[in-house]
Design an enzyme around this catalytic site. Structure first.
Site, PDB file in Angstrom:
ATOM      1  N   LYS A 112       0.814  -1.215   0.000  1.00 51.11           N
ATOM      2  CA  LYS A 112       0.000   0.000   0.000  1.00 51.11           C
ATOM      3  C   LYS A 112       0.851   1.269   0.000  1.00 51.11           C
ATOM      4  O   LYS A 112       0.403   2.315  -0.459  1.00 51.11           O
ATOM      5  CB  LYS A 112      -0.966  -0.042   1.164  1.00 51.11           C
ATOM      6  CG  LYS A 112      -1.984  -1.172   0.979  1.00 51.11           C
ATOM      7  CD  LYS A 112      -3.035  -1.236   2.044  1.00 51.11           C
ATOM      8  CE  LYS A 112      -4.083  -2.287   1.732  1.00 51.11           C
ATOM      9  NZ  LYS A 112      -3.619  -3.660   2.017  1.00 51.11           N
TER      10      LYS A 112
HETATM   11  C1  PLP Z   1      -4.375  -4.747   1.603  1.00 53.73           C
HETATM   12  C2  PLP Z   1      -3.629  -6.000   1.453  1.00 53.73           C
HETATM   13  C3  PLP Z   1      -4.075  -7.015   0.596  1.00 53.73           C
HETATM   14  C4  PLP Z   1      -5.379  -6.907  -0.177  1.00 53.73           C
HETATM   15  O1  PLP Z   1      -5.319  -5.935  -1.205  1.00 53.73           O
HETATM   16  P1  PLP Z   1      -6.660  -5.364  -1.858  1.00 53.73           P
HETATM   17  O2  PLP Z   1      -6.218  -4.297  -2.795  1.00 53.73           O
HETATM   18  O3  PLP Z   1      -7.466  -4.831  -0.717  1.00 53.73           O
HETATM   19  O4  PLP Z   1      -7.328  -6.486  -2.543  1.00 53.73           O
HETATM   20  C5  PLP Z   1      -3.279  -8.137   0.438  1.00 53.73           C
HETATM   21  N1  PLP Z   1      -2.121  -8.286   1.120  1.00 53.73           N
HETATM   22  C6  PLP Z   1      -1.672  -7.336   1.972  1.00 53.73           C
HETATM   23  C7  PLP Z   1      -0.412  -7.561   2.712  1.00 53.73           C
HETATM   24  C8  PLP Z   1      -2.407  -6.164   2.168  1.00 53.73           C
HETATM   25  O5  PLP Z   1      -1.963  -5.242   3.000  1.00 53.73           O
END
Ligand code: PLP
Length: 472
Positions: A112
């Site tokens: 993210k």
């Molecule tokens: C947020 C997250 C996900 C899921 O991603 P999305 O875009 O919400 O589908 C998967 N793995 C990790 C480590 C995350 O932080």
């Protein structure tokens, strides 16, 4: 670029306003009204570009004419400066036909950061130009919150409130949020689930008086700029693989569907996609949807991969908009039915369209543990549980299809040390930038999952905000 709502009843907006407003006023999500494309030559020329250059090129058509490419490049260079790998998003072979795209080299060790470090700076840029301030309100199942806080901390024009489900995020995740004691950062531990947190955020946005008084804005994965910034690493992976003419598949550990949807957008822009493997844990609403055509909400289960412990994948609405041929009325009625009854069904043609591209895979916690252990035995390396789900899904898929699959490593194993240690017997170490995390003081407010209590807390925390913004 102009943006339209998936539910068709909100005004068209330009990039600036889409970035600042997040959710559309009709409850829908903003999407570009046309898809920009990169020609094969343009894509090939990105093979030699730095990651910030590539990101600026990918973002430029989405941001035009609001933010120009030169500004985007400056933002991207600054955003990725502190990442701890020179390639920013390195792609490396893992095992036969499977590649790993490492997306954990940012400040909070999860993918993210790749979008949020850009988004925080974009907000700052747009707000300064407008001489405005905003309040960012977000819900997190763990990783978004810390990544958002890192992206917004100490920025003058932003107050940020992050709701997390109390006791349902890992200690590392919690500390990454609550140890940021900047004056503009406010952590709220909600007595409830992630879906409760997400519902509270949605309800605050639906309260127009509140939303306008505090200039609410979102950084969760519904924000278009986040999706656009995520497209960059798919383009980067595709050009790094260096097989331009040939299609590639991606295996994506999925929660809110933002990451898979960004892969779809990369495909619309010109990346030659074969399949998108939607990898889930026991919270398998998407796996079931792909098997039956029926989206049916169930209870949220706590798993080893908490960032995927989600039943309502908000970004799926953007994909559904494409499934139904951009028929906003069809989206609005499906979403209304879903909200009222907890389920809706896709039409047969819509499902067929989706299945031409998406494959669903689901892993139980036992299977995730087995994967972590066997990966450690085979490679001597530790992976995080979310990443392991993506890799296992990629392997299942490879058994029927010999095209290359790029699995996304969405977090560093040290973010989920207990699960990794339980599976492998080895405790992953935090990288140097977080080595003293457990010694830092925490700051957080616990509140019940009640809209009025949360709103009162926000009002009290930024009591002077309305007066100040009235002056500017
Ligand atoms: C947020 C997250 C996900 C899921 O991603 P999305 O875009 O919400 O589908 C998967 N793995 C990790 C480590 C995350 O932080």
């Amino acid at each position: 670029m102009q943006y339209i709502s998936t539910r068709g009843k909100a005004p068209r907006l330009d990039f600036d306003d889409v970035v600042l407003s997040g959710l559309a006023r009709d409850g829908g999500l903003y999407v570009p009204d046309t898809w920009p494309t990169l020609t094969p030559d343009a894509l090939a020329s990105l093979a030699g570009a730095s990651y910030p250059q590539l990101a600026a090129t990918v973002l430029a058509p989405f941001a035009a004419p609001s933010v120009d490419e030169e500004t985007l490049l400056a933002i991207a260079e600054d955003a990725y400066r502190d990442f701890d790998h020179p390639d920013i998003a390195p792609l490396r072979p893992l095992s036969d036909g499977i590649w790993l795209l490492e997306l954990f080299h940012g400040p909070t060790l999860a993918f993210k950061d790749y979008a949020l470090q850009v988004l925080g700076r974009l907000f700052d840029h747009i707000l300064k130009r407008r001489n405005q301030r905003i309040t960012i309100v977000g819900a997190t199942s763990g990783d978004t919150g810390s990544a958002a806080i890192e992206a917004c901390r100490d920025r003058d024009a932003i107050e940020i409130f992050i709701l997390h489900p109390k006791g349902r995020v890992s200690e590392v995740q919690r500390r990454q949020m609550t140890t940021v004691t900047s004056a503009n950062v406010h952590n709220i531990a909600v007595e409830g689930t992630f879906d409760d947190c997400q519902d509270l955020v949605k309800a605050m946005f639906a309260d127009e008086a509140f939303r306008d008084a505090y200039r609410l804005s979102a950084v969760n994965s519904i924000n278009w700029a986040r999706i656009a910034a995520q497209v960059a690493y798919y383009v980067h992976a595709f050009v790094s693989l260096g097989r331009m003419g040939r299609a590639v598949s991606f295996a994506v550990p999925t929660g809110n569907f933002g990451n898979v949807y960004a892969a779809y957008v990369a495909g619309r822009m010109g990346v030659n996609l074969h399949r998108l493997i939607v990898a889930s844990n026991r919270n398998d609403i998407l796996t079931r949807f792909l098997a039956t055509g029926r989206m049916e909400i169930g209870p949220v289960h706590a798993t080893l991969s908490p960032s995927m412990d989600i039943q309502v994948s908000s970004n799926f609405e953007r994909y559904y908009f494409e499934m139904v041929g951009r028929d906003a009325d069809a989206v609005a009625s499906a979403m209304q039915r879903f909200r009222q009854t907890g389920s809706f069904s896709a039409t047969a043609p819509a499902l067929t369209w989706a299945l031409a591209q998406l494959s669903g895979e689901r892993l139980t916690d036992d299977e995730t543990r087995d994967t972590l252990r066997s990966l450690y035995d085979e490679t001597g390396e530790l992976f995080d549980p979310h990443t392991a789900i993506g890799i296992a899904a990629a392997r299942r898929h490879r058994s029927e299809d010999d095209r290359p699959v790029i699995a996304l490593a969405t977090a560093h194993p040290a973010k989920f040390p207990d699960a990794v240690e339980a599976a492998t017997g080895v405790r992953p170490e935090l990288p140097p930038r977080l080595a003293d995390l457990f010694d830092r003081p925490e700051r957080c407010t616990a509140l019940p999952a009640q809209l009025d209590r949360i709103q009162a807390h926000i009002r009290a925390s930024i009591a002077s905000f309305e007066d100040e913004s009235a002056i500017t």
